[in-house]
Design a protein around this motif. Sequence first.
Motif, PDB file in Angstrom:
ATOM      1  N   PHE A 196       1.091  -1.370   0.618  1.00  0.00           N
ATOM      2  CA  PHE A 196      -0.110  -0.096   0.337  1.00  0.00           C
ATOM      3  C   PHE A 196       0.908   0.819   0.059  1.00  0.00           C
ATOM      4  CE2 PHE A 196      -3.203  -2.822   1.546  1.00  0.00           C
ATOM      5  CZ  PHE A 196      -4.323  -2.546   1.086  1.00  0.00           C
ATOM      6  N   PRO A 197      -0.010   2.362  -0.356  1.00  0.00           N
ATOM      7  CA  PRO A 197       1.072   3.378  -0.168  1.00  0.00           C
ATOM      8  C   PRO A 197       1.748   3.241   1.128  1.00  0.00           C
ATOM      9  CG  PRO A 197      -1.000   3.789  -1.576  1.00  0.00           C
ATOM     10  CD  PRO A 197      -1.022   2.738  -1.057  1.00  0.00           C
ATOM     11  N   GLU A 198       2.865   4.765   1.000  1.00  0.00           N
ATOM     12  CA  GLU A 198       3.411   5.327   2.731  1.00  0.00           C
ATOM     13  C   GLU A 198       2.429   5.982   3.868  1.00  0.00           C
ATOM     14  OE1 GLU A 198       5.661   4.991   4.752  1.00  0.00           O
ATOM     15  OE2 GLU A 198       6.426   4.079   2.953  1.00  0.00           O
ATOM     16  N   PHE A 199       1.689   6.640   2.807  1.00  0.00           N
ATOM     17  CA  PHE A 199       0.239   7.655   4.150  1.00  0.00           C
ATOM     18  C   PHE A 199      -0.823   5.900   4.616  1.00  0.00           C
ATOM     19  CE2 PHE A 199      -2.267   6.360   0.270  1.00  0.00           C
ATOM     20  CZ  PHE A 199      -4.021   6.573   1.022  1.00  0.00           C
ATOM     21  N   ILE A 200      -1.023   4.575   4.028  1.00  0.00           N
ATOM     22  CA  ILE A 200      -1.447   4.396   5.229  1.00  0.00           C
ATOM     23  C   ILE A 200      -1.028   3.085   6.104  1.00  0.00           C
ATOM     24  CG2 ILE A 200      -2.058   1.641   5.299  1.00  0.00           C
ATOM     25  CD1 ILE A 200      -4.325   3.074   2.840  1.00  0.00           C
ATOM     26  N   SER A 201       0.541   3.354   6.257  1.00  0.00           N
ATOM     27  CA  SER A 201       1.248   2.983   7.790  1.00  0.00           C
ATOM     28  C   SER A 201       1.603   4.836   8.063  1.00  0.00           C
ATOM     29  CB  SER A 201       3.029   2.654   7.222  1.00  0.00           C
ATOM     30  OG  SER A 201       3.464   3.533   6.417  1.00  0.00           O
ATOM     31  N   SER A 202       1.632   5.026   7.716  1.00  0.00           N
ATOM     32  CA  SER A 202       1.287   6.961   8.305  1.00  0.00           C
ATOM     33  C   SER A 202       0.662   7.064   9.005  1.00  0.00           C
ATOM     34  CB  SER A 202       1.968   7.941   7.675  1.00  0.00           C
ATOM     35  OG  SER A 202       2.779   8.150   6.985  1.00  0.00           O
ATOM     36  N   PHE A 203      -1.070   6.616   8.816  1.00  0.00           N
ATOM     37  CA  PHE A 203      -1.759   6.827   9.014  1.00  0.00           C
ATOM     38  C   PHE A 203      -2.429   6.503  10.776  1.00  0.00           C
ATOM     39  CE2 PHE A 203      -6.976   4.932   9.198  1.00  0.00           C
ATOM     40  CZ  PHE A 203      -7.338   6.093   9.756  1.00  0.00           C
ATOM     41  N   ALA A 205       0.586   4.729  12.091  1.00  0.00           N
ATOM     42  CA  ALA A 205       1.217   5.524  13.360  1.00  0.00           C
ATOM     43  C   ALA A 205       0.363   6.401  13.905  1.00  0.00           C
ATOM     44  CB  ALA A 205       2.611   5.660  12.210  1.00  0.00           C
ATOM     45  N   ARG A 206      -0.272   6.680  12.976  1.00  0.00           N
ATOM     46  CA  ARG A 206      -1.358   8.559  14.292  1.00  0.00           C
ATOM     47  C   ARG A 206      -2.042   8.261  15.198  1.00  0.00           C
ATOM     48  NH1 ARG A 206      -1.353  10.537   8.240  1.00  0.00           N
ATOM     49  NH2 ARG A 206       0.925  11.651   8.429  1.00  0.00           N
ATOM     50  N   LEU A 207      -2.875   6.849  14.608  1.00  0.00           N
ATOM     51  CA  LEU A 207      -3.567   5.840  16.252  1.00  0.00           C
ATOM     52  C   LEU A 207      -3.513   5.717  17.010  1.00  0.00           C
ATOM     53  CD1 LEU A 207      -5.534   4.065  13.349  1.00  0.00           C
ATOM     54  CD2 LEU A 207      -6.021   6.537  14.228  1.00  0.00           C
ATOM     55  N   SER A 208      -1.706   5.991  17.394  1.00  0.00           N
ATOM     56  CA  SER A 208      -1.323   5.307  17.974  1.00  0.00           C
ATOM     57  C   SER A 208      -1.116   6.535  19.432  1.00  0.00           C
ATOM     58  CB  SER A 208       1.061   5.247  18.760  1.00  0.00           C
ATOM     59  OG  SER A 208       1.110   6.728  18.118  1.00  0.00           O
ATOM     60  N   TRP A 209      -0.986   5.414  21.179  1.00  0.00           N
ATOM     61  CA  TRP A 209      -1.553   5.811  22.150  1.00  0.00           C
ATOM     62  C   TRP A 209      -0.454   7.300  22.718  1.00  0.00           C
ATOM     63  CZ3 TRP A 209      -6.310   5.374  24.082  1.00  0.00           C
ATOM     64  CH2 TRP A 209      -7.316   4.084  23.592  1.00  0.00           C
TER      65      TRP A 209
END
Length: 291
Positions: A196-203, A205-209
């Motif tokens: 998947f495009p890089e923004f998938i993992s970035s998305f 990652a932003r959900l982290s506590w």
Amino acid sequence: MNGGPSGFNNAPVTRSFIVASAIFTVFSGIQGGAHKLGFSYQDVYQKVNFLKILESAFAFSSTPELMFGLYMLYYFRVFERQIGSNKYSVFILFSSMTSIICEVLALALLKDTSLKFTPGPYGLIFASFIPFYLDIPVSTKIRVFGVQFSDKSFIYLAGLQLLLSSWKRSIFPGICGFVAGSLYRMNFFYIRKAKFPEFISSFFARLSWPSIGRMPATSTRNAMGSMPSYAVRPVEPNYPAPVPSTPEPLEASIATLVSMGFDRSSARQALIQARNDVNVATNILLESQSL
């Protein structure tokens, strides 16, 4: 043996999947609809309910299945660390979809209207046993009453418990998961190259506590939004510019690569070359093995 450093470091997609699975399971349990989940012949060939199919792909039907399932999903986060979040997202989607298709075909062949497959991410869990068996080395061996076990034996026992938890209802989804993992391993339709495009993992990652104990960064601006006077200092013309040094690899990063089967020395050198980026270092080590 463990899945590398504790927690979900470098495994944001796994964390999100586990949270989603727990939420779906609790929600369906509160509503009293856990017994209604799962695939049956009527659900697939007479009255298709896509919302039920989606919920059945995440929610477990009982608390013991939830505990064993989440434990194995948590351990298998090592594969996300190994291939990267973008490729692991493809692995999740491929194994889940392939397993669902396999279950539909099994229902068509059996034509047993009384059989309902147990819900839960069985496709992803049992697809992960294929790379677990082939790629994860044994680190320790123990002998109990004359029988030799390895540190991988506990994962196999947990998987066997989940596979046999509901007999035929759980065995078929488990077999479909094995099929999905084997097709991914054989690079069916070159699926192992997809990501998947890089923004998938970035998305994800932003959900982290938020990190516990981490102090917030102090702002360098004053209340009026201007830079404080002490923050701006004249540049000393006589001092040479500092030369960036190679960072020493973090022990946690080395442990992550060692848990994937790489030796410590090679892992350290790859991390130095990748400047402590575990995903880049993993690619370096995998490419060096393929030469």
